[in-house]
Design a protein around this motif. Structure first.
Motif, PDB file in Angstrom:
ATOM      1  N   GLU A   5     118.209 -49.280-119.101  1.00  0.00           N
ATOM      2  CA  GLU A   5     119.456 -49.402-119.857  1.00  0.00           C
ATOM      3  C   GLU A   5     120.461 -50.203-119.038  1.00  0.00           C
ATOM      4  O   GLU A   5     120.774 -49.848-117.904  1.00  0.00           O
ATOM      5  CB  GLU A   5     120.021 -48.024-120.176  1.00  0.00           C
ATOM      6  CG  GLU A   5     121.179 -48.050-121.165  1.00  0.00           C
ATOM      7  CD  GLU A   5     121.512 -46.673-121.698  1.00  0.00           C
ATOM      8  OE1 GLU A   5     120.924 -46.272-122.727  1.00  0.00           O
ATOM      9  OE2 GLU A   5     122.344 -45.995-121.082  1.00  0.00           O
ATOM     10  N   ILE A   6     120.966 -51.273-119.630  1.00  0.00           N
ATOM     11  CA  ILE A   6     121.903 -52.177-118.969  1.00  0.00           C
ATOM     12  C   ILE A   6     123.306 -51.916-119.505  1.00  0.00           C
ATOM     13  O   ILE A   6     123.546 -52.018-120.715  1.00  0.00           O
ATOM     14  CB  ILE A   6     121.519 -53.651-119.217  1.00  0.00           C
ATOM     15  CG1 ILE A   6     120.075 -53.913-118.790  1.00  0.00           C
ATOM     16  CG2 ILE A   6     122.485 -54.586-118.502  1.00  0.00           C
ATOM     17  CD1 ILE A   6     119.797 -53.704-117.330  1.00  0.00           C
ATOM     18  N   GLN A   8     127.007 -52.907-120.306  1.00  0.00           N
ATOM     19  CA  GLN A   8     127.696 -54.163-120.598  1.00  0.00           C
ATOM     20  C   GLN A   8     128.843 -53.878-121.543  1.00  0.00           C
ATOM     21  O   GLN A   8     128.860 -52.839-122.210  1.00  0.00           O
ATOM     22  CB  GLN A   8     126.725 -55.154-121.248  1.00  0.00           C
ATOM     23  CG  GLN A   8     126.133 -54.651-122.565  1.00  0.00           C
ATOM     24  CD  GLN A   8     125.748 -55.760-123.507  1.00  0.00           C
ATOM     25  OE1 GLN A   8     125.349 -56.819-123.098  1.00  0.00           O
ATOM     26  NE2 GLN A   8     125.903 -55.516-124.801  1.00  0.00           N
ATOM     27  N   GLN A  77     122.236 -61.761-115.238  1.00  0.00           N
ATOM     28  CA  GLN A  77     122.747 -60.447-114.827  1.00  0.00           C
ATOM     29  C   GLN A  77     121.828 -59.328-115.323  1.00  0.00           C
ATOM     30  O   GLN A  77     121.598 -58.344-114.621  1.00  0.00           O
ATOM     31  CB  GLN A  77     124.165 -60.252-115.364  1.00  0.00           C
ATOM     32  CG  GLN A  77     125.213 -61.144-114.725  1.00  0.00           C
ATOM     33  CD  GLN A  77     126.553 -61.055-115.449  1.00  0.00           C
ATOM     34  OE1 GLN A  77     126.939 -60.005-115.961  1.00  0.00           O
ATOM     35  NE2 GLN A  77     127.255 -62.168-115.516  1.00  0.00           N
ATOM     36  N   ASP A  78     121.322 -59.480-116.557  1.00  0.00           N
ATOM     37  CA  ASP A  78     120.349 -58.513-117.082  1.00  0.00           C
ATOM     38  C   ASP A  78     119.157 -58.392-116.138  1.00  0.00           C
ATOM     39  O   ASP A  78     118.724 -57.285-115.785  1.00  0.00           O
ATOM     40  CB  ASP A  78     119.828 -58.957-118.449  1.00  0.00           C
ATOM     41  CG  ASP A  78     120.805 -58.759-119.587  1.00  0.00           C
ATOM     42  OD1 ASP A  78     121.858 -58.115-119.383  1.00  0.00           O
ATOM     43  OD2 ASP A  78     120.512 -59.244-120.698  1.00  0.00           O
ATOM     44  N   ALA A  81     119.971 -56.712-112.888  1.00  0.00           N
ATOM     45  CA  ALA A  81     120.213 -55.281-113.106  1.00  0.00           C
ATOM     46  C   ALA A  81     118.896 -54.520-113.268  1.00  0.00           C
ATOM     47  O   ALA A  81     118.750 -53.391-112.784  1.00  0.00           O
ATOM     48  CB  ALA A  81     121.107 -55.071-114.322  1.00  0.00           C
ATOM     49  N   VAL A  82     117.927 -55.116-113.956  1.00  0.00           N
ATOM     50  CA  VAL A  82     116.609 -54.497-114.083  1.00  0.00           C
ATOM     51  C   VAL A  82     115.965 -54.344-112.704  1.00  0.00           C
ATOM     52  O   VAL A  82     115.403 -53.294-112.376  1.00  0.00           O
ATOM     53  CB  VAL A  82     115.702 -55.329-115.015  1.00  0.00           C
ATOM     54  CG1 VAL A  82     114.248 -54.859-114.924  1.00  0.00           C
ATOM     55  CG2 VAL A  82     116.184 -55.244-116.455  1.00  0.00           C
ATOM     56  N   ASP A  85     117.493 -51.490-110.885  1.00  0.00           N
ATOM     57  CA  ASP A  85     117.033 -50.203-111.395  1.00  0.00           C
ATOM     58  C   ASP A  85     115.614 -49.884-110.918  1.00  0.00           C
ATOM     59  O   ASP A  85     115.292 -48.721-110.647  1.00  0.00           O
ATOM     60  CB  ASP A  85     117.083 -50.210-112.921  1.00  0.00           C
ATOM     61  CG  ASP A  85     116.889 -48.835-113.524  1.00  0.00           C
ATOM     62  OD1 ASP A  85     117.882 -48.138-113.703  1.00  0.00           O
ATOM     63  OD2 ASP A  85     115.733 -48.466-113.788  1.00  0.00           O
TER      64      ASP A  85
END
Length: 270
Positions: A5-6, A8, A77-78, A81-82, A85
């Motif tokens: 879950e990102i 934003q 950025q996605d 971020a993954v 995580d």
């Protein structure tokens, strides 16, 4: 297999990542309309000695498809971020086509994390012509036609996008499989990604790409040209270029043996 879950503006987005194997991590990002499944052969080969992570970009594959957030900065950025995580530190990042643009931006944004960068069928800094990058067509010539075709007949437009990138015959069944993957991407995501792909300029990021770079491109690629790849190679700090003869925009499918040999050699080199 996992969802991340990102956070934003406007609410969180869930992105899908295929995460298999153990060892030094290799991260693969597919191109426009495609997802983790296009890398099946490469995952099988690389996972013998590596942790292999395939990330479906928002709007693609099994990831969610919000109405917004398809600019290259947001997609990069996605991706980062993954990786946060999944607790991925230093890694090799592979980006194909539009995924190459996103990978290039992610590498420029977080160069300490990206130990090596592999660009597949991607000029990375631009997908259209400009005064500084004299390759391809002007975005104002391409984008309206692509959007009109998408709105008029989505299935026919996606099939045309796929087949126009091929130089070798990969078989009707494979084209149908690619079409089914592409149709997972809704029209609003496709239109937004067309705009991002054709209008993004990452030339200013070139000095930030100091890690080793391998470009693999089909000599007959009609989407991202070999000439554009040569232009980029000349401007990168540490780069090598493989042009695969008689190959188009899908080297992992059109020339899998040559592609896999170059990919694995670069990934495993010290």
């Amino acid at each position: 297999m996992t969802y991340i879950e990102i956070d934003q503006p406007g609410g969180p987005v869930r992105l899908y990542a295929q995460d298999v194997g153990a060892g030094p991590p290799v991260v693969l990002l597919a191109g426009f309309g495609m997802d983790h499944r296009v890398w099946d052969r490469q995952v099988r080969i690389l996972s013998k000695g590596h942790r292999v992570i395939c990330v479906d970009q928002r709007g693609h594959g099994r990831s969610e498809a919000p109405l917004t957030g398809y600019d290259v900065d947001r997609l990069a950025q996605d991706l980062l971020a993954v990786l946060d995580d999944l607790v991925v530190g230093e890694c090799t990042l592979v980006g194909w086509s539009f995924g190459g643009q996103v990978a290039f931006r992610a590498a420029a944004s977080d160069p300490d994390r990206i130990a090596k960068l592999i660009l597949v069928g991607s000029n990375a800094v631009r997908a259209s012509r400009s005064d500084e990058f004299p390759f391809g067509r002007l975005p104002e010539q391409l984008e309206p036609a692509l959007v009109a075709a998408e709105h008029a007949n989505r299935m026919a437009a996606r099939r045309q996008t796929i087949t126009s990138g091929l130089h070798r015959d990969i078989g009707a069944d494979v084209v149908d499989w690619l079409l089914r993957a592409s149709l997972q991407m809704p029209s609003w995501a496709a239109v937004a990604c067309y705009h991002s792909m054709l209008t993004t300029d990452l030339i200013a990021d070139i000095p930030r790409i100091t890690m080793p770079v391998l470009q693999i491109i089909g000599a007959a690629d009609p989407v991202h040209s070999a000439k554009g790849a040569r232009w980029l190679t000349e401007r990168l700090a540490t780069a090598e270029l493989l042009e695969i003869a008689d190959c188009g925009h899908y080297p992992m499918l059109e020339a899998p043996d040559d592609f896999d040999a170059a990919l694995t050699s670069f990934v495993e080199a010290n």
